[in-house]
Scaffold this motif. Structure first.
Motif, mmCIF file in Angstrom:
data_model
loop_
_atom_site.group_PDB
_atom_site.id
_atom_site.type_symbol
_atom_site.label_atom_id
_atom_site.label_comp_id
_atom_site.label_asym_id
_atom_site.label_seq_id
_atom_site.Cartn_x
_atom_site.Cartn_y
_atom_site.Cartn_z
ATOM 1 N N LYS A 217 0.823 -1.208 0.000
ATOM 2 C CA LYS A 217 0.000 0.000 0.000
ATOM 3 C C LYS A 217 0.857 1.256 0.000
ATOM 4 C CE LYS A 217 -4.100 2.044 0.653
ATOM 5 N NZ LYS A 217 -5.202 1.970 -0.315
ATOM 6 N N THR A 218 2.107 1.119 0.380
ATOM 7 C CA THR A 218 2.967 2.282 0.515
ATOM 8 C C THR A 218 3.171 2.996 -0.807
ATOM 9 O OG1 THR A 218 4.097 1.166 2.321
ATOM 10 C CG2 THR A 218 5.189 3.074 1.394
ATOM 11 N N LYS A 219 3.213 2.261 -1.901
ATOM 12 C CA LYS A 219 3.386 2.889 -3.225
ATOM 13 C C LYS A 219 2.252 3.881 -3.485
ATOM 14 C CE LYS A 219 5.323 3.331 -7.324
ATOM 15 N NZ LYS A 219 5.677 2.221 -8.205
ATOM 16 N N HIS A 220 1.054 3.577 -2.966
ATOM 17 C CA HIS A 220 -0.069 4.499 -3.141
ATOM 18 C C HIS A 220 0.188 5.811 -2.422
ATOM 19 C CE1 HIS A 220 -3.093 0.954 -3.903
ATOM 20 N NE2 HIS A 220 -1.968 0.838 -4.560
ATOM 21 N N ALA A 221 0.931 5.734 -1.324
ATOM 22 C CA ALA A 221 1.175 6.926 -0.512
ATOM 23 C C ALA A 221 2.455 7.660 -0.916
ATOM 24 C CB ALA A 221 1.254 6.543 0.966
ATOM 25 N N ARG A 222 3.533 6.924 -1.049
ATOM 26 C CA ARG A 222 4.828 7.549 -1.326
ATOM 27 C C ARG A 222 5.062 7.798 -2.808
ATOM 28 N NH1 ARG A 222 7.586 9.698 3.176
ATOM 29 N NH2 ARG A 222 7.100 8.404 4.997
ATOM 30 N N GLY A 223 4.321 7.064 -3.647
ATOM 31 C CA GLY A 223 4.381 7.338 -5.072
ATOM 32 C C GLY A 223 5.598 6.766 -5.773
ATOM 33 N N HIS A 224 5.854 7.315 -6.981
ATOM 34 C CA HIS A 224 6.966 6.872 -7.804
ATOM 35 C C HIS A 224 8.273 7.415 -7.231
ATOM 36 C CE1 HIS A 224 8.160 4.861 -11.486
ATOM 37 N NE2 HIS A 224 8.936 5.875 -11.818
#
Length: 636
Positions: A217-224
């Protein structure tokens, strides 16, 4: 309400306030909580809406005088963000408290990796609302799931808006709901900072990642991926070394991916940072978690850096599963064979290399055969640190839609793997060895100091609190499952040495002897070392050196300039002090000076002139006094 982003005057172009300072109120998108003003009964319960009590609006305190309680969940990157937010609040005048009851506002920095972390956050938010405390929520949860019911009626700071936390806190204390979630440029690295441990700098080198793990889920928050420049990171390293930092932890969601968005790579950064580290190894570097795909092409370069005397021979490389089938379902973008290549190469090229890893038990589709492959992998390598977690489906991720393994089986596999791992004795054979350690923490028992070897093995010693922030030679006296115990032989005096009293240490720096609650905010977990083991400890001799004023951040007042003979002689004497030979150990040099301190035969010409001048002055004064006395008597 809709998300209120950065509504700057004139349409939100450039500009804005310098990092750590407030913008005018009109520059912040806010929503006033008018219901508060209309409530006739200030004591009425309004916990369901999360609104603040009426008295906060009717009798507001002067901005910057309130007390803030900061609570952090998650990884070292989250901890660094909290330290930056605390630093800005402190610089603006707010007081920081570890007691939530006495605080005027709560600031909760959240983690979205696991359900337990988010559940703990939900509980804390509810408690804050029931206490009618103003609340600001930061971190990955609001950034990745901004529409959560638990976040209704509270202010939000996004992961890339931490440099505006003062504005958000100030408006929230006035009864406004503020939401800053837009991703723009990365927060500056030179913002004010209040470290959890003054000897440890957590340095974020990039945010986001290049992976697309199906469970994360972290990719949703921290992004690319977004990387800081090499120059900005090197400048930060120089600053924190001058501030007395003894360990620098490079942190990110994937250290190995650093620089791919700006045309550089991790070895380039590491070599630039290592060049800035003090040659006496008074400050050590710890490289953060890296996934296998992005380290494979740099294995030899990374190994060379890990061999450097100022770099811990330790690396966290998550494998997550011993089955290629499960790794494919996780979309981890490497195979078990490639993980083996990473571990085998580093172990071969780096003396004393220590590798930590992570395992997820019960990922959707995991069969008994898949789990058996994981067990065999862990048994083969017997790694000293393995963080074992059960699969937690995170809302909005592809894995949350996959067919789950029954929870009873997941728990059974987790217990079985834990039992296998805890049967290892990775530190057997260390008894009697002499190791150099770097001491940065106090154990929760208040008795032991916590240090680490170059391989980042945790060593518990008994010593004076002034040893915090120093390096020492210790003899290993006994070993435990999670750490070893040592007897201090001597402290190593370095040019950058700086002692700190126990009462100056923040409470959070006192680490519990047995804790594995450290969770990460990325696709894997960066485990903390654990200090369980035998209780016996021998107290060894401690050689304490004097504080070195040159390492302090506060400039010393200059003495008045005096152009006289004494000052000239003192300057000349200082210039004649013999310098330590290049390559000579500071400990050996100290011994030489100590042994020569009482030998007058080794005094220089300037020393003898000084002593002679003092004696002549004394005789002259005595003679003048005698002459004056004789004259007075004869005249009377």
């Amino acid at each position: 309400m809709e998300d209120i982003e950065d509504l700057l005057i004139g349409g939100g172009g450039g500009g804005g306030a310098p990092p750590g300072y407030r913008l005018p109120i009109s520059a912040v998108g806010v929503k006033s909580k008018k219901k508060n003003k209309l409530k006739p009964n200030p004591d009425a319960d309004d916990s369901s809406s999360g609104l603040f009590p009426t008295q906060n609006l009717l009798a507001p305190k002067i901005p910057g005088t309130q007390t803030i309680y900061v609570k952090t969940f998650g990884c070292s990157h989250n901890q660094s963000d909290s330290e930056y937010m605390a630093g800005q609040l402190s610089a603006f005048g707010y007081l920081l408290s570890e007691n939530p009851e006495e605080a005027d506002l709560w600031l909760i920095n959240t983690c979205t990796v696991k359900s337990p972390s988010q559940s703990a956050m939900d509980t804390l938010i509810t408690k804050c609302k029931n206490a009618k405390k103003p609340l600001v929520v930061a971190g990955c949860v609001p950034q990745g799931s901004r529409d959560l019911k638990e976040l209704e009626g509270v202010s939000i700071v996004g992961v890339q808006q931490i440099d505006r936390v003062v504005e958000v806190v100030e408006e929230t204390l006035k009864g406004h709901e503020v939401r800053l979630l837009n991703r723009k440029t990365l927060p500056a690295l030179d913002l004010p900072k209040v470290r959890k441990n003054k000897f440890i700098e957590i340095l974020p080198i990039n945010v986001g990642c290049l992976g697309a793990c199906t469970y994360c889920k972290t990719k949703h928050a921290r992004g690319h991926l977004g990387s800081y420049t090499v120059d900005s990171l090197v400048n930060r390293v120089r600053t924190v070394i001058n501030e007395g930092v003894r360990e620098i932890w490079l942190s990110s969601e994937d250290t190995g991916a650093y620089g791919r968005d700006i045309g550089v790579n991790l070895p380039i950064l590491l070599n630039a940072i290592v060049a800035e580290l003090p040659p006496d190894a008074s400050t050590m570097l710890r490289i953060g978690m890296t996934n296998p795909p992005f380290i494979l092409e740099h294995l030899k370069e990374i190994a060379n850096v890990l061999c450097h005397p100022c770099v811990y021979s330790f690396l966290h490389v998550p494998v997550q599963s011993g089955s290629d089938t499960i790794l494919s379902a996780m979309n981890r973008e490497y195979t078990v064979s490639e993980f083996r290549t990473v571990v085998d190469t580093l172990t071969e090229l780096v003396p004393g290399m220590q590798v930590a890893t992570d395992i997820i038990c019960g990922f959707p589709g995991e069969t008994d055969e898949d789990f058996c492959e994981t067990i065999n992998l862990i048994k083969e390598y017997k790694l000293p640190q393995v963080h074992i977690s059960q699969f937690y489906p995170r809302p909005g991720t592809p894995a949350a839609r996959m067919k789950k393994v029954p929870s009873a089986i997941v728990k059974k596999r987790s217990r079985e793997l834990t039992s296998v791992f805890e049967a290892f004795t990775p530190y057997n054979g260390m008894e009697g060895r002499v190791e150099r350690i770097w001491i940065t923490e106090i154990a929760a028992d208040g008795i032991h100091l916590v240090g680490h070897t170059k391989g980042y093995i945790q060593v518990l010693v008994i010593g004076h609190e002034a040893m915090l922030g120093t390096s020492a030679l210790v003899k290993i006296t006994s070993v435990g499952r999670w750490s070893v115990f040592g007897e201090v032989i001597e402290t190593i005096v370095t040019k950058h040495h700086k002692t700190t009293a126990l009462e100056d240490m923040p409470i959070q720096a006192k680490v519990p002897p047995c804790s594995n609650s450290h969770e990460t905010c990325a696709c894997s977990v960066e485990p903390e070392a654990c200090a369980c083991g035998p209780e016996s400890c021998c107290k060894g001799p401690v050689a304490l050196d004097e504080k070195d004023d040159s390492s302090r951040n506060i400039p010393l007042p200059e003495e008045p300039k005096r152009k006289n003979l004494v000052e000239w002689l003192l300057r000349k004497r200082k210039s004649h002090v013999p310098k330590r030979e290049e390559g000579e150990s500071p400990v050996v040099s100290g011994r030489k000076q100590a042994s020569a301190g009482g030998s007058m035969s080794e005094w220089g010409v300037v020393d003898r002139i000084l002593v002679g001048g003092i004696l002549i002055s004394i005789f002259t004064i005595v003679g003048l006094l005698f002459h004056l006395g004789s004259t007075t008597l004869s005249s009377s």
